[in-house]
Design an enzyme around this catalytic site. Structure first.
Site, short mmCIF file in Angstrom:
data_model
loop_
_atom_site.label_atom_id
_atom_site.label_comp_id
_atom_site.label_asym_id
_atom_site.label_seq_id
_atom_site.Cartn_x
_atom_site.Cartn_y
_atom_site.Cartn_z
N HIS A 18 -13.65 1.60 8.20
CA HIS A 18 -13.54 2.91 7.55
C HIS A 18 -14.41 3.94 8.28
O HIS A 18 -13.99 5.08 8.49
CB HIS A 18 -14.03 2.85 6.10
CG HIS A 18 -13.24 1.96 5.19
ND1 HIS A 18 -13.83 1.00 4.41
CD2 HIS A 18 -11.91 1.90 4.93
CE1 HIS A 18 -12.90 0.38 3.69
NE2 HIS A 18 -11.73 0.89 3.99
N LYS A 42 -7.33 -1.49 -11.00
CA LYS A 42 -7.63 -2.31 -9.82
C LYS A 42 -8.86 -3.22 -9.99
O LYS A 42 -9.06 -4.12 -9.19
CB LYS A 42 -7.81 -1.42 -8.58
CG LYS A 42 -6.68 -1.62 -7.57
CD LYS A 42 -7.01 -0.96 -6.25
CE LYS A 42 -6.07 -1.39 -5.14
NZ LYS A 42 -6.34 -0.69 -3.89
N ARG A 91 -3.99 -0.87 10.63
CA ARG A 91 -4.59 -2.02 11.31
C ARG A 91 -3.55 -2.87 11.99
O ARG A 91 -3.71 -3.27 13.12
CB ARG A 91 -5.36 -2.89 10.30
CG ARG A 91 -6.69 -2.31 9.94
CD ARG A 91 -7.25 -2.96 8.72
NE ARG A 91 -6.42 -2.64 7.56
CZ ARG A 91 -6.77 -2.87 6.32
NH1 ARG A 91 -7.90 -3.47 6.05
NH2 ARG A 91 -5.98 -2.51 5.33
N SER A 129 -11.94 -4.72 3.30
CA SER A 129 -12.93 -4.81 2.22
C SER A 129 -12.77 -6.12 1.46
O SER A 129 -13.77 -6.71 1.02
CB SER A 129 -12.75 -3.63 1.25
OG SER A 129 -13.00 -2.42 1.90
P1 ADP Z 1 -6.68 1.18 -0.13
O1 ADP Z 1 -7.05 0.29 -1.27
O2 ADP Z 1 -6.18 2.52 -0.53
O3 ADP Z 1 -5.86 0.52 0.95
P2 ADP Z 1 -8.99 0.84 1.51
O4 ADP Z 1 -10.36 1.24 1.13
O5 ADP Z 1 -8.71 -0.62 1.64
O6 ADP Z 1 -8.06 1.55 0.49
O7 ADP Z 1 -8.58 1.53 2.86
C1 ADP Z 1 -8.53 2.93 2.98
C2 ADP Z 1 -7.89 3.29 4.31
O8 ADP Z 1 -8.69 2.80 5.37
C3 ADP Z 1 -6.50 2.71 4.53
O9 ADP Z 1 -5.74 3.66 5.24
C4 ADP Z 1 -6.75 1.51 5.38
O10 ADP Z 1 -5.63 1.22 6.20
C5 ADP Z 1 -7.91 1.99 6.21
N1 ADP Z 1 -8.70 0.87 6.69
C6 ADP Z 1 -9.15 -0.19 6.00
N2 ADP Z 1 -9.83 -1.06 6.78
C7 ADP Z 1 -9.79 -0.53 8.02
C8 ADP Z 1 -10.26 -0.98 9.29
N3 ADP Z 1 -10.87 -2.14 9.46
N4 ADP Z 1 -10.05 -0.16 10.33
C9 ADP Z 1 -9.40 1.01 10.17
N5 ADP Z 1 -8.89 1.45 9.02
C10 ADP Z 1 -9.08 0.70 7.96
#
Ligand code: ADP
Length: 162
Positions: A18, A42, A91, A129
């Protein structure tokens, strides 16, 4: 004209993946608003206020990045932020179908709203996450995945649960 983008997500917790997207997007847009989703259904590990606080701390050196929580529809949040750009990270192929559907739905609800995808840095393409939560739950080392502050908060969370 000032260009504001929003970067929505759960950030439960924020990872280096992120943060990489936040750094890169903050260079392209004048103002980046990170929207932390407060989603009742969630059942997150961290309360939305905790997720916001951790994010604020880890991006504090970026002057044009703002952290806020939101609930409800993304199109409404974008409107409230006066933003026409949604940032998302991609990803792998597995992200693609869901992201495409979301971005098209949002675009139909608000034709002025576009989604801009950042392809993940290869060194973080495996990172999510949910795997961080899983490793931390079993007291594994998560220092390669999250900033030290988040690591501490995760360990606190899981020792509280015992
Ligand atoms: P959500 O539950 O909305 O998917 P996340 O917090 O998991 O939210 O992810 C938010 C955004 O960050 C999404 O667009 C996801 O693809 C991106 N994201 C998550 N992990 C990574 C990563 N390792 N590298 C780049 N982008 C990521």
């Amino acid at each position: 004209m000032m260009r504001t983008a929003i970067y929505p997500g759960s950030f439960d917790p924020v990872t280096f993946g992120h943060l990489d997207i936040i750094h890169r997007a903050s260079k392209i847009f004048d103002h980046l608003i990170v929207g932390v989703l407060s989603n009742q259904s969630k059942q997150p590990l961290f309360a939305v206020e905790e997720r916001v606080d951790m994010l604020r701390e880890v991006v504090k050196e970026l002057p044009n990045v703002e952290i806020t929580s939101f609930s409800g529809l993304l199109v409404d949040f974008a409107r409230a932020c006066n933003s026409q750009v949604v940032i998302r990270g991609l990803r792998a192929i597995t992200d693609f179908e869901y992201e495409l559907q979301m971005s098209q739905t949002n675009h139909i609800m608000n034709p002025d709203l576009d989604t801009v995808f950042f392809t993940t840095d290869l060194k973080y393409s495996y990172l999510s996450s949910s795997t961080v939560r899983e490793v931390a739950y079993f007291h594994g080392d998560i220092s390669a995945f999250v900033p030290p502050l988040v690591e501490q908060e995760m360990h606190k969370k899981f020792s509280d649960m015992k």
